[in-house]
Design a protein around this motif. Structure first.
Motif, PDB file in Angstrom:
ATOM      1  N   ALA A   4      -7.019  11.902  14.842  1.00 11.46           N
ATOM      2  CA  ALA A   4      -7.114  10.743  15.735  1.00 11.46           C
ATOM      3  C   ALA A   4      -7.923   9.616  15.089  1.00 11.46           C
ATOM      4  CB  ALA A   4      -7.745  11.157  17.066  1.00 11.46           C
ATOM      5  N   ILE A   5      -9.068   9.935  14.498  1.00 16.08           N
ATOM      6  CA  ILE A   5      -9.897   8.885  13.910  1.00 16.08           C
ATOM      7  C   ILE A   5      -9.244   8.332  12.653  1.00 16.08           C
ATOM      8  CG2 ILE A   5     -11.366  10.454  12.582  1.00 16.08           C
ATOM      9  CD1 ILE A   5     -12.405   7.191  14.341  1.00 16.08           C
ATOM     10  N   ALA A   6      -8.592   9.194  11.867  1.00 20.78           N
ATOM     11  CA  ALA A   6      -7.898   8.715  10.665  1.00 20.78           C
ATOM     12  C   ALA A   6      -6.789   7.742  11.039  1.00 20.78           C
ATOM     13  CB  ALA A   6      -7.331   9.898   9.883  1.00 20.78           C
ATOM     14  N   LEU A   7      -6.027   8.069  12.070  1.00 14.16           N
ATOM     15  CA  LEU A   7      -4.940   7.187  12.492  1.00 14.16           C
ATOM     16  C   LEU A   7      -5.464   5.904  13.119  1.00 14.16           C
ATOM     17  CD1 LEU A   7      -2.370   9.756  13.956  1.00 14.16           C
ATOM     18  CD2 LEU A   7      -2.327   8.585  11.745  1.00 14.16           C
ATOM     19  N   MET A   8      -6.592   5.980  13.831  1.00 15.72           N
ATOM     20  CA  MET A   8      -7.192   4.766  14.383  1.00 15.72           C
ATOM     21  C   MET A   8      -7.524   3.776  13.272  1.00 15.72           C
ATOM     22  SD  MET A   8      -9.761   5.510  17.570  1.00 15.72           S
ATOM     23  CE  MET A   8      -9.131   5.479  19.246  1.00 15.72           C
ATOM     24  N   ILE A   9      -8.131   4.279  12.200  1.00 22.91           N
ATOM     25  CA  ILE A   9      -8.489   3.405  11.090  1.00 22.91           C
ATOM     26  C   ILE A   9      -7.230   2.894  10.397  1.00 22.91           C
ATOM     27  CG2 ILE A   9      -9.650   3.329   8.849  1.00 22.91           C
ATOM     28  CD1 ILE A   9     -11.652   5.373   9.955  1.00 22.91           C
ATOM     29  N   LEU A  10      -6.237   3.751  10.231  1.00 18.84           N
ATOM     30  CA  LEU A  10      -4.986   3.356   9.595  1.00 18.84           C
ATOM     31  C   LEU A  10      -4.300   2.218  10.361  1.00 18.84           C
ATOM     32  CD1 LEU A  10      -2.824   3.999   7.393  1.00 18.84           C
ATOM     33  CD2 LEU A  10      -1.766   5.518   9.076  1.00 18.84           C
ATOM     34  N   VAL A  11      -4.251   2.352  11.682  1.00 20.88           N
ATOM     35  CA  VAL A  11      -3.556   1.362  12.512  1.00 20.88           C
ATOM     36  C   VAL A  11      -4.377   0.083  12.663  1.00 20.88           C
ATOM     37  CG1 VAL A  11      -2.764   0.917  14.874  1.00 20.88           C
ATOM     38  CG2 VAL A  11      -2.182   3.069  13.748  1.00 20.88           C
ATOM     39  N   ASN A  12      -5.702   0.214  12.733  1.00 20.15           N
ATOM     40  CA  ASN A  12      -6.556  -0.945  13.022  1.00 20.15           C
ATOM     41  C   ASN A  12      -6.957  -1.740  11.795  1.00 20.15           C
ATOM     42  OD1 ASN A  12      -6.507  -0.271  15.716  1.00 20.15           O
ATOM     43  ND2 ASN A  12      -8.485   0.751  15.718  1.00 20.15           N
ATOM     44  N   THR A  13      -6.680  -1.225  10.578  1.00 24.00           N
ATOM     45  CA  THR A  13      -7.186  -1.897   9.381  1.00 24.00           C
ATOM     46  C   THR A  13      -6.078  -2.163   8.366  1.00 24.00           C
ATOM     47  OG1 THR A  13      -9.097  -0.423   9.722  1.00 24.00           O
ATOM     48  CG2 THR A  13      -9.213  -1.923   7.872  1.00 24.00           C
ATOM     49  N   PRO A  14      -5.016  -2.869   8.752  1.00 25.56           N
ATOM     50  CA  PRO A  14      -4.011  -3.230   7.749  1.00 25.56           C
ATOM     51  C   PRO A  14      -4.550  -4.354   6.867  1.00 25.56           C
ATOM     52  CG  PRO A  14      -3.493  -4.296   9.817  1.00 25.56           C
ATOM     53  CD  PRO A  14      -4.702  -3.424  10.074  1.00 25.56           C
ATOM     54  N   GLY A  15      -3.994  -4.478   5.665  1.00 31.82           N
ATOM     55  CA  GLY A  15      -4.427  -5.571   4.808  1.00 31.82           C
ATOM     56  C   GLY A  15      -4.096  -6.912   5.414  1.00 31.82           C
ATOM     57  N   SER A  16      -2.944  -6.988   6.096  1.00 31.96           N
ATOM     58  CA  SER A  16      -2.524  -8.226   6.748  1.00 31.96           C
ATOM     59  C   SER A  16      -1.726  -7.877   7.997  1.00 31.96           C
ATOM     60  CB  SER A  16      -1.662  -9.059   5.794  1.00 31.96           C
ATOM     61  OG  SER A  16      -1.040 -10.135   6.476  1.00 31.96           O
ATOM     62  N   TRP A  17      -2.089  -8.487   9.100  1.00 35.23           N
ATOM     63  CA  TRP A  17      -1.346  -8.247  10.339  1.00 35.23           C
ATOM     64  C   TRP A  17       0.044  -8.875  10.292  1.00 35.23           C
ATOM     65  CZ3 TRP A  17      -2.584  -4.616  13.572  1.00 35.23           C
ATOM     66  CH2 TRP A  17      -3.935  -4.219  13.688  1.00 35.23           C
ATOM     67  N   SER A  18       0.295  -9.716   9.302  1.00 35.23           N
ATOM     68  CA  SER A  18       1.623 -10.320   9.142  1.00 35.23           C
ATOM     69  C   SER A  18       2.567  -9.428   8.357  1.00 35.23           C
ATOM     70  CB  SER A  18       1.499 -11.676   8.434  1.00 35.23           C
ATOM     71  OG  SER A  18       0.692 -12.569   9.166  1.00 35.23           O
ATOM     72  N   HIS A  19       2.030  -8.364   7.770  1.00 33.68           N
ATOM     73  CA  HIS A  19       2.843  -7.478   6.933  1.00 33.68           C
ATOM     74  C   HIS A  19       2.494  -6.032   7.257  1.00 33.68           C
ATOM     75  CE1 HIS A  19       4.039 -10.990   4.609  1.00 33.68           C
ATOM     76  NE2 HIS A  19       2.751 -11.305   4.509  1.00 33.68           N
ATOM     77  N   VAL A  20       3.027  -5.524   8.349  1.00 34.41           N
ATOM     78  CA  VAL A  20       2.746  -4.168   8.801  1.00 34.41           C
ATOM     79  C   VAL A  20       4.070  -3.480   9.111  1.00 34.41           C
ATOM     80  CG1 VAL A  20       1.532  -2.743  10.484  1.00 34.41           C
ATOM     81  CG2 VAL A  20       0.592  -4.967   9.838  1.00 34.41           C
ATOM     82  N   TYR A  21       4.197  -2.224   8.712  1.00 29.24           N
ATOM     83  CA  TYR A  21       5.385  -1.461   9.067  1.00 29.24           C
ATOM     84  C   TYR A  21       5.465  -1.316  10.588  1.00 29.24           C
ATOM     85  CZ  TYR A  21       6.236  -0.195   4.202  1.00 29.24           C
ATOM     86  OH  TYR A  21       6.510  -0.237   2.864  1.00 29.24           O
ATOM     87  N   PRO A  22       6.673  -1.471  11.161  1.00 34.20           N
ATOM     88  CA  PRO A  22       6.814  -1.435  12.625  1.00 34.20           C
ATOM     89  C   PRO A  22       6.205  -0.203  13.284  1.00 34.20           C
ATOM     90  CG  PRO A  22       8.837  -2.218  11.624  1.00 34.20           C
ATOM     91  CD  PRO A  22       7.953  -1.783  10.487  1.00 34.20           C
ATOM     92  N   LEU A  23       6.289   0.952  12.623  1.00 36.66           N
ATOM     93  CA  LEU A  23       5.735   2.166  13.225  1.00 36.66           C
ATOM     94  C   LEU A  23       4.220   2.095  13.396  1.00 36.66           C
ATOM     95  CD1 LEU A  23       7.709   5.090  11.520  1.00 36.66           C
ATOM     96  CD2 LEU A  23       7.855   4.336  13.891  1.00 36.66           C
ATOM     97  N   LEU A  24       3.555   1.248  12.621  1.00 36.35           N
ATOM     98  CA  LEU A  24       2.100   1.125  12.695  1.00 36.35           C
ATOM     99  C   LEU A  24       1.670  -0.022  13.596  1.00 36.35           C
ATOM    100  CD1 LEU A  24       1.141   1.863   8.982  1.00 36.35           C
ATOM    101  CD2 LEU A  24       1.161   3.423  10.942  1.00 36.35           C
ATOM    102  N   LEU A  25       2.625  -0.630  14.277  1.00 35.22           N
ATOM    103  CA  LEU A  25       2.340  -1.641  15.284  1.00 35.22           C
ATOM    104  C   LEU A  25       2.659  -1.072  16.656  1.00 35.22           C
ATOM    105  CD1 LEU A  25       3.913  -4.818  13.619  1.00 35.22           C
ATOM    106  CD2 LEU A  25       1.467  -4.394  13.962  1.00 35.22           C
ATOM    107  N   HIS A  26       1.897  -1.482  17.660  1.00 34.03           N
ATOM    108  CA  HIS A  26       2.193  -1.044  19.022  1.00 34.03           C
ATOM    109  C   HIS A  26       3.471  -1.716  19.518  1.00 34.03           C
ATOM    110  CE1 HIS A  26      -1.585   1.060  19.398  1.00 34.03           C
ATOM    111  NE2 HIS A  26      -2.261  -0.022  19.050  1.00 34.03           N
TER     112      HIS A  26
END
Length: 375
Positions: A19-41
């Motif tokens: 859970a904590i690993a995925l929280m960091i993965l989802v909340n800390t992309p290099g750029s919110w303009s370039h995120v894989y759809p699965l990692l966006l809500h």
């Protein structure tokens, strides 16, 4: 979880680490303009991989209560302990929203992730203190149903649309628009007060599941030939049931994380049980050690989550460097550097994965020194 009972369920510790690993993965992309759809809500209705992360953490909070409050009795001391932890979590959430203290208190967002965790922890802990599992199961079922009724009763128009839903109306009345999330283009908070009701069910499911596993484990250990297979069968049966309920319920109450719909509670809990069953088979039944890094990650989950948020805010808002004659944040510089080597979405993903690794190293350092920071 450090007591002897919890050591027989390393899968629950690994789940908390995931859970904590995925929280960091989802909340800390290099750029919110370039995120894989699965990692966006999901934008509104629907479900993505990222939508599993928050209920996964609440499930872990509930499961931990099955051990930390196993023998708790109503008393002033217990109430003070619950109140202290709730206050610390809620205050930490407010401070994270305020940091780095460049906005006025009049604009401070009041609801949030840690605030919801605080409320779900408090309500679940109080319920656990006074009620038996059978009564808790009934409440787990009733909370989403009562919430469903409230959505229909107090919506301005349609109950599941963004504008005028009951969650938004209550938060606007209590807190005002300045203290709510505006990421949907309007004042609406996905961690609103009313939608915390079904989130408590997500937490209770974690608690009830852990209690049942403890019961099955006690029964099996009392037999001459103990087996953990019944626990696995129970997890798989629960996974099937909740997943099917979630999918069917979606037909009349759309899966929606922002509203924390009942169908979302059922589906996310079902998927969590699938994950837990796989982990239970690997780590508790087959004694596979490759999940041990997740156990380590789960040893200081809230502390690591807070540090990851503070680091991201500091790197993006407070630390700037001169690069080619321009001042840019350290956060942006790190992403741009990766982006020179990789396509933007891959660079953004690698950036997030490096942060997951960085904070795992910190978790490992704390774990090796038996330092467990409780909030």
């Amino acid at each position: 979880m450090t007591n002897s009972a919890s050591q027989r369920f390393l899968a629950l510790d690994a789940l908390r680490g995931l859970a904590i690993a995925l929280m960091i993965l989802v909340n800390t992309p290099g750029s919110w303009s370039h995120v894989y759809p699965l990692l966006l809500h999901a934008d509104w209705h629907g479900f993505t991989f990222a939508d599993l992360v928050f209920p996964l953490f609440l499930f872990a909070v509930g499961a931990a209560l099955a051990f930390s409050m196993a023998n708790a009795q109503p008393s002033v001391g217990v109430w003070l302990k619950i109140g202290k932890r709730t206050g610390l979590l809620f205050a930490a959430g407010l401070l994270l929203h305020w940091f780095p203290f460049q906005q006025g208190v009049t604009e401070l967002r009041i609801p949030g992730v840690l605030q919801r965790i605080a409320l779900c922890y408090a309500m679940t802990a109080v319920l656990v203190l006074y009620l038996k599992p059978r009564s808790l199961l009934l409440i787990t079922l009733l909370l989403p149903l009562c919430y469903w009724l409230l959505l229909w009763q107090f919506a301005l128009q349609l109950p599941y649309q963004l504008q005028g839903n009951a969650v938004q109306r209550l938060d606007l009345w209590l807190l005002g628009p300045a203290h709510l999330y505006h990421g949907f283009g309007t004042a609406f908070d996905p961690e609103g007060l009313l939608s915390t009701l079904p989130a408590i069910s997500s937490t209770l499911i974690g608690y009830l599941l852990a209690v049942k596993l403890k019961q099955l484990n006690t029964e099996h250990n009392s037999k001459e030939h103990s087996s953990k297979a019944p626990s696995l069968h129970f997890l798989l049966a629960g996974a099937v049931l909740l997943t099917v309920v979630g999918v069917i319920w979606h037909l009349i109450w759309p899966i929606n994380k922002a509203l924390w719909s009942g169908s979302y509670v059922a589906l996310s809990s079902g998927l969590i049980l699938w994950l837990l069953a796989a982990m239970f088979w690997c780590i508790d039944m087959q004694q596979k050690r490759w999940l041990q890094p997740l156990v380590i990650y789960g040893s200081n989950p809230l502390f690591i989550y807070i540090l990851s948020w503070l680091w991201a805010s500091t790197a993006s808002q407070l630390i700037h460097i001169n690069h080619e004659g321009h001042s840019i944040s350290l956060y942006q510089f790190a992403f741009d550097s990766l982006n020179t080597l990789l396509e933007a979405r891959l660079a953004s993903l690698l950036f997030a994965l490096l942060h997951v690794g960085l904070f795992w190293l910190l978790s490992y350092w704390l774990y090796q020194r038996r330092m467990f920071i409780k909030l």
